[in-house]
Design a protein around this motif. Structure first.
Motif, PDB file in Angstrom:
ATOM      1  N   MET A   1      75.208  -5.337  77.852  1.00  0.00           N
ATOM      2  CA  MET A   1      74.828  -4.502  78.993  1.00  0.00           C
ATOM      3  C   MET A   1      74.444  -5.369  80.196  1.00  0.00           C
ATOM      4  O   MET A   1      73.819  -6.423  80.053  1.00  0.00           O
ATOM      5  CB  MET A   1      73.644  -3.597  78.625  1.00  0.00           C
ATOM      6  N   SER A   2      74.775  -4.921  81.372  1.00  0.00           N
ATOM      7  CA  SER A   2      74.391  -5.650  82.610  1.00  0.00           C
ATOM      8  C   SER A   2      72.980  -5.282  83.016  1.00  0.00           C
ATOM      9  O   SER A   2      72.459  -4.222  82.659  1.00  0.00           O
ATOM     10  CB  SER A   2      75.377  -5.313  83.730  1.00  0.00           C
ATOM     11  N   GLY A   3      72.326  -6.179  83.698  1.00  0.00           N
ATOM     12  CA  GLY A   3      70.971  -5.914  84.195  1.00  0.00           C
ATOM     13  C   GLY A   3      69.893  -6.194  83.193  1.00  0.00           C
ATOM     14  O   GLY A   3      68.729  -5.799  83.385  1.00  0.00           O
ATOM     15  N   LEU A   4      70.235  -6.855  82.062  1.00  0.00           N
ATOM     16  CA  LEU A   4      69.227  -7.176  81.029  1.00  0.00           C
ATOM     17  C   LEU A   4      68.499  -8.435  81.468  1.00  0.00           C
ATOM     18  O   LEU A   4      69.125  -9.480  81.745  1.00  0.00           O
ATOM     19  CB  LEU A   4      69.915  -7.392  79.686  1.00  0.00           C
ATOM     20  N   ASP A   5      67.139  -8.362  81.592  1.00  0.00           N
ATOM     21  CA  ASP A   5      66.396  -9.566  82.052  1.00  0.00           C
ATOM     22  C   ASP A   5      66.326 -10.586  80.937  1.00  0.00           C
ATOM     23  O   ASP A   5      66.673 -10.327  79.791  1.00  0.00           O
ATOM     24  CB  ASP A   5      65.009  -9.192  82.566  1.00  0.00           C
ATOM     25  N   LYS A   6      65.854 -11.785  81.298  1.00  0.00           N
ATOM     26  CA  LYS A   6      65.845 -12.928  80.385  1.00  0.00           C
ATOM     27  C   LYS A   6      64.964 -12.672  79.176  1.00  0.00           C
ATOM     28  O   LYS A   6      65.333 -12.999  78.035  1.00  0.00           O
ATOM     29  CB  LYS A   6      65.376 -14.167  81.148  1.00  0.00           C
ATOM     30  N   ASN A   7      63.789 -12.111  79.367  1.00  0.00           N
ATOM     31  CA  ASN A   7      62.862 -11.897  78.229  1.00  0.00           C
ATOM     32  C   ASN A   7      63.447 -10.903  77.233  1.00  0.00           C
ATOM     33  O   ASN A   7      63.380 -11.101  75.996  1.00  0.00           O
ATOM     34  CB  ASN A   7      61.513 -11.378  78.751  1.00  0.00           C
ATOM     35  N   ASP A   8      64.030  -9.795  77.772  1.00  0.00           N
ATOM     36  CA  ASP A   8      64.627  -8.820  76.860  1.00  0.00           C
ATOM     37  C   ASP A   8      65.804  -9.433  76.098  1.00  0.00           C
ATOM     38  O   ASP A   8      66.015  -9.181  74.908  1.00  0.00           O
ATOM     39  CB  ASP A   8      65.105  -7.597  77.633  1.00  0.00           C
ATOM     40  N   ARG A   9      66.632 -10.229  76.856  1.00  0.00           N
ATOM     41  CA  ARG A   9      67.779 -10.859  76.201  1.00  0.00           C
ATOM     42  C   ARG A   9      67.320 -11.773  75.079  1.00  0.00           C
ATOM     43  O   ARG A   9      67.886 -11.762  73.979  1.00  0.00           O
ATOM     44  CB  ARG A   9      68.588 -11.653  77.232  1.00  0.00           C
ATOM     45  N   GLU A  10      66.242 -12.601  75.321  1.00  0.00           N
ATOM     46  CA  GLU A  10      65.748 -13.515  74.277  1.00  0.00           C
ATOM     47  C   GLU A  10      65.211 -12.720  73.083  1.00  0.00           C
ATOM     48  O   GLU A  10      65.400 -13.095  71.924  1.00  0.00           O
ATOM     49  CB  GLU A  10      64.669 -14.430  74.858  1.00  0.00           C
ATOM     50  N   ARG A  11      64.522 -11.587  73.400  1.00  0.00           N
ATOM     51  CA  ARG A  11      63.975 -10.767  72.299  1.00  0.00           C
ATOM     52  C   ARG A  11      65.110 -10.179  71.448  1.00  0.00           C
ATOM     53  O   ARG A  11      65.056 -10.203  70.225  1.00  0.00           O
ATOM     54  CB  ARG A  11      63.127  -9.641  72.890  1.00  0.00           C
ATOM     55  N   TRP A  12      66.174  -9.674  72.129  1.00  0.00           N
ATOM     56  CA  TRP A  12      67.272  -9.076  71.372  1.00  0.00           C
ATOM     57  C   TRP A  12      68.078 -10.140  70.626  1.00  0.00           C
ATOM     58  O   TRP A  12      68.592  -9.877  69.528  1.00  0.00           O
ATOM     59  CB  TRP A  12      68.210  -8.304  72.298  1.00  0.00           C
ATOM     60  N   ILE A  13      68.161 -11.343  71.209  1.00  0.00           N
ATOM     61  CA  ILE A  13      68.832 -12.433  70.480  1.00  0.00           C
ATOM     62  C   ILE A  13      68.049 -12.773  69.217  1.00  0.00           C
ATOM     63  O   ILE A  13      68.607 -13.035  68.147  1.00  0.00           O
ATOM     64  CB  ILE A  13      68.999 -13.678  71.390  1.00  0.00           C
ATOM     65  N   GLY A  14      66.733 -12.734  69.284  1.00  0.00           N
ATOM     66  CA  GLY A  14      65.894 -12.974  68.100  1.00  0.00           C
ATOM     67  C   GLY A  14      66.121 -11.908  67.036  1.00  0.00           C
ATOM     68  O   GLY A  14      66.187 -12.199  65.834  1.00  0.00           O
TER      69      GLY A  14
ATOM     70  N   VAL B   1      74.453  -4.827  59.345  1.00  0.00           N
ATOM     71  CA  VAL B   1      75.679  -4.776  60.153  1.00  0.00           C
ATOM     72  C   VAL B   1      75.511  -3.794  61.307  1.00  0.00           C
ATOM     73  O   VAL B   1      75.927  -4.058  62.450  1.00  0.00           O
ATOM     74  CB  VAL B   1      76.883  -4.401  59.277  1.00  0.00           C
ATOM     75  N   ALA B   2      74.896  -2.655  61.020  1.00  0.00           N
ATOM     76  CA  ALA B   2      74.651  -1.668  62.078  1.00  0.00           C
ATOM     77  C   ALA B   2      73.739  -2.242  63.151  1.00  0.00           C
ATOM     78  O   ALA B   2      73.939  -2.029  64.360  1.00  0.00           O
ATOM     79  CB  ALA B   2      74.059  -0.400  61.473  1.00  0.00           C
ATOM     80  N   ASN B   3      72.682  -2.967  62.702  1.00  0.00           N
ATOM     81  CA  ASN B   3      71.766  -3.600  63.665  1.00  0.00           C
ATOM     82  C   ASN B   3      72.516  -4.593  64.543  1.00  0.00           C
ATOM     83  O   ASN B   3      72.313  -4.660  65.763  1.00  0.00           O
ATOM     84  CB  ASN B   3      70.633  -4.307  62.940  1.00  0.00           C
ATOM     85  N   ILE B   4      73.375  -5.403  63.903  1.00  0.00           N
ATOM     86  CA  ILE B   4      74.133  -6.413  64.660  1.00  0.00           C
ATOM     87  C   ILE B   4      75.033  -5.732  65.689  1.00  0.00           C
ATOM     88  O   ILE B   4      75.119  -6.167  66.863  1.00  0.00           O
ATOM     89  CB  ILE B   4      74.955  -7.288  63.700  1.00  0.00           C
ATOM     90  N   ASN B   5      75.707  -4.664  65.293  1.00  0.00           N
ATOM     91  CA  ASN B   5      76.573  -3.932  66.229  1.00  0.00           C
ATOM     92  C   ASN B   5      75.768  -3.379  67.404  1.00  0.00           C
ATOM     93  O   ASN B   5      76.179  -3.470  68.577  1.00  0.00           O
ATOM     94  CB  ASN B   5      77.288  -2.804  65.514  1.00  0.00           C
ATOM     95  N   GLY B   6      74.602  -2.791  67.092  1.00  0.00           N
ATOM     96  CA  GLY B   6      73.779  -2.216  68.163  1.00  0.00           C
ATOM     97  C   GLY B   6      73.268  -3.262  69.129  1.00  0.00           C
ATOM     98  O   GLY B   6      73.292  -3.075  70.361  1.00  0.00           O
ATOM     99  N   ILE B   7      72.757  -4.380  68.557  1.00  0.00           N
ATOM    100  CA  ILE B   7      72.206  -5.439  69.412  1.00  0.00           C
ATOM    101  C   ILE B   7      73.309  -6.051  70.262  1.00  0.00           C
ATOM    102  O   ILE B   7      73.109  -6.374  71.460  1.00  0.00           O
ATOM    103  CB  ILE B   7      71.512  -6.504  68.561  1.00  0.00           C
TER     104      ILE B   7
END
Length: 918
Positions: A726-739, A714-720
C-alpha cells in the motif's frame, strides 16, 4: 499418485517427504488410482500407468477418461457399476476375472472420496490374487478326484450324523442296498432300519458307542435288509470324526456286500462238517459193538464233527441222557415222524405249530432250525433229532445227506438184529461211498490214492471234475498229474513232492493247474503216506481242494485295499501311522515327500532318524505318545515343520489313537494339511490392510496440518504483503508490519519443520536393526536428564529382569524412552516426589514395556481420544508443542508394536507398549 511436481515456496523439505511417500506408492505392484464422478483420472501410481500402457498402447494423463480404451463391453459394464456404488458412498470390494491374454484374478477395493458430505470421486486399489484363486481351484479339482474315486471304488460310502441318519450315500451304496440317497432320507430311515432283526441288539450297541464317541472306529460283519426285502451279508468299516471339543460330528462307513463270500464260506464249512460227520458216523457204525454205542456215538459225532447245536435219539425203551426229558416223548412233530416214517424239517422253530413243546428252548438254548429223522429197525421205533442255531439251515442238500446218515444209523441198528450184519454193512459202505462223493462235490474236495508199486493213482469223481476230466478218466500217472501243473508252479510242486518221498512226511501246499480247455484253477493239495504192517511206505492218499472262488474273493479284497491306498496317495494331505517308539507303520506319498523318501523307504524308520531338526522330532514323538496313552484325539492348529530341504512349513494336524491291523499294537493315525501358503497369504493381507490404514491416517494428519497450521501463517503473510504494498505507509508502520511478516514466516517454518520431522518418523527407516539393551538405553537418557532429575528429586526405578533387550532400531526406541520419561518429569505433581517406574515383561511371544508415574494424570473419559493426536496438549503450565505422544505412537507402530494408556487425574499415568518378539 499422479507424480505432479508442483512446489510451493518455502516447502522444499516437506515436499521431499511427500516424494518419499510417492516413491513407496509407485514401487508397489498393486494398482492405485482415483477417479472423479465423470470417470476422469485424478491420480494414479506407476503400476496403474504401466497397466494402461500395456492395454491401450499409449500412456494415460491426469484428466483422461479411464473407461475409454482397452476394455471389453462386459468389463466396461462392471466397472461402471462399481464406480456407481462408490459414488453412492459405499466402501466395498469386488473380484474381477480376465481370461485373455492370460488368466488373471484381481481383488478391487473402492473407497469414496468426500468433500464434506458430498462424494466427489473414488479411490481404487487392485491386488493380483491369481495365485490364490488357482490354488483354490486346484483344491476343488483334488476334492472332485477324491469323490470320483470314492464313487468308483468297490466299497459303498455312507456318512451318518450322530443320530445315525444319512448325510451322504454313494452310488455304490445304492447298488448294494437298492435305496437311493433321497429315498433313504425321505423314508426317514436310520442305520438301524436296515439291520437284520437278529443282529440288531449287538449292532445297535456298537452303533451307540460310535455315535456317543465311546469308540473311534469298528469293523463289523452282519446281515442287512435291501430295498426289495433280501437279506445280505455286509462288511462295514466305521470311523468317527469329532470336533475339537470331542463331540461327534459325523460317522463315516465303508461297506461291501460279502453275501457270496459268506455263503461260499458257510457252504464250505457246512460241507466240511457234514463230510466229517458222515465219515465219523460210518466209522462209528463200522466199529460199534452194540446198539447203545451206535446211538451215543451218532449224537456225539453230530455235535463234535457236524457242529450242530444239539442232537439226541429218542427210541422206544431207550432215552438219550443228553436230551431234555420232556422232549423224549413221541408227540407233536416227533410223533408224526414215527407214525409216517418221514423226516420233519423246520427252519424256524419259534413259529412252528407242531413244536410248541420246544419253544421254551428257543431263547434258553438258542435253537433256530431242526430236522427230525426216523430211526428204524423193523419199522420206525424212534427219531434222530438234530438242532442248529441258524435259521434256514436245513436245505435240500443237507437234508439228503442227513437222511442217508439216519439211514446208516437205522441200518446199523437193524443189522444187530440180523445175522447178515457183515453183508449189509458192506452194502451200506457202498452207499457211504456215494455220500462221500456227494460231500466231496459240495465241498469241492477231491480225493486220490497212489500205489507206489504201480505208479498209478485212482482219482475220485470230484477230483476228475476239479481237473476238468470225465469220471472215467480216473486212473492217472504221476507224470500225467504233473502235466496239469501251471508252469510257474511246477518247480515248487516237484520240490515239495520229492521232499515228501524222501522223508515220508505228510505235505500240504498251494498251486495252480491248467485244465485241457485252458482254464486256470487254484488248488490246495494235501498228501499223507500210507504204510503196511511192516511199516513200509506203500502209497499216498490225498485230497485236492478247489479254492479258486476263495482266491478270487481274496483278489477282489486286495484290489479294494489297493484302490484305497491309491486314493490316499493321491490326497494332498499327509497321512501316516506311527507306533509308540515313533516308527512309521504307514505313510502316503504326500507324507513321504516331506522327507525326500518313497513310501517304502519310510516304513520301519523313526522320525528321529529322518527329520533334520531333532527338537521337532522329539516334540512329535512326545505328542504321539500322549495320544496313544490317553486314547484321545488331539488337533494341532499350527505346527512349524522343517522338511528335508530345509524349507519351513506350517501344518494343521489331527491325530487319533489307532490299532495296527492284525495286531494289538497301539499306534497313532495322523492327517496333516500344509497351511503354509494360506498363512502367508493371511499375514500379507493383514500387513497390507494395516499399512493402508496407517497411511490413510498419515494423510488425514497431513491434511490437518496443512489446513489448520499452515493456512494461518500463510494467510497472515498474504495480508501483510498486501499492506506493505500500500502507498502512504510511514516508516514505523512499515517496520512493524515487516516484523509481523518475519514472525509469520518463522511460524510457517516451524510448522514445515514439524511436518518434515513427522515424515521422517512415519517413513520406514533404512537403518540396520541391532540388539538394544533397555537398561543401557535408560542409563543414557538419565545422563541427559541428570540436572533435571537432581533439581526436582526425581526417582527413576527400573526392572528389566524379565527381558532386557530386543532387535530393533536404536534411534526409534531411544526417542520413545526419551519422550515418555520427559513427559513424566514435565507433568509431575507439585508437592509430591516424582517417581517414574519402568519395567519389562514377557507375554507369550511378545515383549511388554510399562512406563508408570505418579504425576498429574489426565481425564481419559473426556479427552482419551486425543491423547496421541498431533498438537494435543492437556496441561498448559509447561512449555511444549503437543507432539511428544504423537511421535511415540508413530514410532511404536513403525516398529510393529502398539501402545495403550491408563490414567487418572492426580494419580498418575501408565503406558503399556507391546512388541512382537523377534
Amino acid at each position: 499418485m499422479d507424480g505432479s511436481d508442483e512446489r510451493s515456496p518455502g516447502m522444499t523439505e516437506g515436499i521431499d517427504g511427500q516424494d518419499n511417500l510417492h516413491a513407496l506408492i509407485n514401487n508397489t505392484s498393486d494398482l492405485i488410482w482415483s477417479v472423479d464422478r465423470n470417470y476422469k483420472l485424478i491420480s494414479s501410481n506407476t503400476a496403474f500407468d504401466e497397466m494402461v500402457m500395456h492395454m491401450t498402447g499409449k500412456p494415460i494423463a491426469k484428466g483422461s477418461d479411464v473407461l475409454s480404451d482397452g476394455f471389453t463391453t462386459g468389463q466396461l459394464a462392471r466397472f461402471r457399476k462399481s464406480y456407481a456404488r462408490a459414488f453412492s458412498g459405499e466402501t466395498f470390494k469386488v473380484t474381477e476375472y480376465t481370461a485373455v491374454p492370460e488368466e488373471l484374478w484381481s481383488e478391487l477395493s473402492f473407497y469414496p472420496i468426500r468433500n464434506g458430505d458430498k462424494v466427489v470421486g473414488t479411490a481404487c486399489y487392485a491386488h493380483d490374487i491369481t495365485d490364490f484363486k488357482k490354488s483354490q481351484n486346484e483344491l476343488i479339482v483334488a476334492h472332485n478326484k477324491l469323490v470320483f474315486h470314492l464313487e468308483n471304488t468297490t466299497l459303498g460310502f455312507i456318512e451318518w450324523d450322530d443320530q445315525l441318519h444319512v448325510k451322504s450315500w454313494s452310488k455304490k451304496a445304492e447298488e448294494i442296498f437298492g435305496w437311493t440317497e433321497l429315498e433313504f432320507i425321505d423314508l426317514q430311515k436310520s442305520a438301524y432300519s436296515q439291520v437284520y432283526k437278529e443282529d440288531l441288539p449287538w449292532v445297535s450297541k456298537i452303533a451307540h458307542q460310535l455315535a456317543n464317541g465311546e469308540i473311534e472306529r469298528r469293523s463289523v460283519r452282519h446281515r442287512n435288509y435291501t430295498k426289495d426285502g433280501r437279506v445280505i451279508w455286509c462288511e462295514w468299516f466305521n470311523s468317527v470324526l469329532k470336533d475339537k471339543n470331542g463331540k461327534v460330528m459325523t460317522i463315516m462307513s465303508q461297506v461291501r456286500d460279502i453275501t457270496k463270500q459268506k455263503k461260499a464260506e458257510e457252504k464250505i464249512i457246512t460241507a466240511s462238517h457234514l463230510y466229517a460227520f458222515i465219515s465219523q458216523v460210518n466209522q462209528c457204525i463200522t466199529h460199534a459193538e452194540n446198539e447203545e454205542t451206535v446211538i451215543k456215538d451218532a449224537c456225539r459225532v453230530a455235535v463234535e464233527f457236524g457242529k450242530f447245536k444239539e442232537a439226541w435219539i429218542g427210541m422206544m425203551g431207550y432215552m438219550d441222557e443228553g436230551c431234555p426229558h420232556s422232549l423224549c416223548e413221541a408227540n407233536g412233530a416227533q410223533g408224526q415222524v414215527i407214525q409216517t416214517g418221514n423226516c420233519y424239517v423246520c427252519n424256524d422253530i419259534e413259529n412252528d405249530a407242531l413244536l410248541l413243546d420246544w419253544k421254551p428252548f428257543v431263547s434258553e438254548r438258542g435253537w433256530r432250525s431242526c430236522i427230525i429223522l426216523p430211526v428204524k429197525k423193523s419199522g420206525t421205533v424212534g427219531t434222530f433229532n438234530i438242532i442248529s442255531s441258524a435259521v434256514n439251515f436245513f436245505q435240500p442238500e443237507e437234508v439228503a445227506l442227513l437222511k442217508e446218515a439216519a439211514g446208516d444209523i437205522s441200518f446199523s441198528l437193524s443189522v444187530f438184529e440180523k445175522d447178515k450184519h457183515r453183508m449189509l454193512m458192506e452194502d451200506k459202505a457202498v452207499q457211504s461211498g456215494l455220500r462221500l462223493k456227494q460231500a466231496q462235490s459240495i465241498a469241492h474236495v477231491g480225493s486220490w490214492e497212489l500205489n507206489f508199486s504201480t505208479g498209478i493213482a485212482e482219482w475220485s469223481e470230484e477230483m476228475c471234475r476239479i481237473y476238468g476230466l470225465d469220471s472215467y478218466e480216473n486212473v492217472q500217472s504221476y507224470d500225467a498229474w504233473l502235466s496239469f501243473i501251471h508252469p510257474e508252479d511246477l518247480e515248487y510242486v516237484m520240490k515239495v513232492s520229492k521232499e515228501g518221498e524222501r522223508t515220508f512226511s505228510n505235505s500240504s501246499f498251494y498251486h495252480r493247474i491248467i485244465r485241457k480247455n485252458g482254464v486256470i484253477r487254484h488248488i490246495l493239495s494235501q498228501a499223507q503216506v500210507e504204510f503196511n504192517k511192516e511199516s513200509s511206505a506203500v502209497g499216498l492218499t490225498g485230497v485236492a481242494h478247489d479254492i479258486t472262488e476263495m482266491k478270487e474273493t481274496e483278489k477282489a479284497l486286495a484290489q479294494s485295499e489297493a484302490n484305497l491306498l491309491q486314493i490316499m496317495d493321491l490326497m494332498p494331505q499327509s497321512i501316516f501311522v506311527k507306533d509308540y517308539n515313533g516308527k512309521v507303520v504307514f505313510a502316503n506319498k504326500s507324507f513321504a515327500s516331506l522327507y525326500g523318501l518313497s513310501t517304502k523307504q519310510m516304513i520301519n524308520r523313526t522320525l528321529t532318524e529322518i527329520m533334520p531338526v531333532k527338537s521337532e522330532a522329539e516334540y512329535l514323538l512326545h505328542q504321539d505318545r500322549d495320544v496313544i496313552l490317553s486314547g484321545e484325539a488331539t488337533t494341532t492348529p499350527e505346527f512349524s515343520f522343517t522338511d528335508y530341504g530345509g524349507n519351513k512349513h506350517l501344518f494343521h494336524t489331527l491325530k487319533v489313537p489307532f490299532t495296527v491291523v492284525g495286531t494289538n499294537e497301539k499306534a497313532v493315525l495322523g492327517l496333516s494339511n500344509d497351511i503354509t501358503e494360506q498363512k502367508l497369504a493371511e499375514t500379507e493381507r493383514t500387513r497390507m490392510v494395516a499399512d493402508i490404514v496407517r497411511r490413510n491416517k498419515d494423510l488425514e494428519q497431513f491434511s490437518y496440518i496443512v489446513s489448520h497450521n499452515v493456512r494461518a501463517p500463510v494467510a497472515n503473510i498474504n495480508g501483510i504483503t498486501e499492506i506493505l504494498q500500500m502507498s502512504g505507509l510511514d516508516k514505523n508502520d512499515r517496520e512493524r508490519w515487516i516484523g509481523e511478516l518475519a514472525s509469520s514466516v518463522k511460524k510457517l517454518d516451524e510448522v514445515i519443520m514439524d511436518l518434515n520431522h513427522i515424515l521422517k518418523v512415519t517413513h520406514t527407516e533404512s537403518d540396520k536393526k541391532e540388539t538394544v539393551k533397555f537398561s543401557e538405553l535408560l542409563n543414557d537418557i538419565k545422563l541427559g536428564f541428570n540436572n533435571l532429575i537432581l533439581n526436582n528429586g526425581v526417582e527413576i526405578v527400573s526392572d528389566f529382569s524379565a527381558v532386557d533387550e530386543m532387535l530393533t532400531l536404536r534411534s526409534y526406541l531411544y526417542s520413545i524412552f526419551f519422550n515418555l520419561v520427559s513427559n513424566s518429569i514435565k507433568y509431575r505433581r507439585p508437592g509430591i516426589k516424582p517417581v517414574v517406574e519402568i519395567t519389562s515383561a514377557r507375554l507369550d511371544d511378545k515383549i511388554q514395556l510399562i512406563f508408570k508415574d505418579n504425576g498429574l494424570g489426565m481425564d481419559l473419559k473426556k479427552r482419551g481420544g486425543q491423547v496421541f493426536g498431533l498438537y494435543k496438549r492437556f496441561h498448559w503450565h509447561v512449555e511444549g508443542k503437543g507432539m511428544g505422544l504423537y511421535m511415540v505412537k508413530t514410532q511404536v507402530e513403525s516398529l510393529g508394536g502398539k501402545i495403550g494408556i491408563s490414567s487418572e487425574v492426580n494419580k498418575g499415568t501408565e503406558f503399556r507398549i507391546e512388541f512382537e518378539m523377534a
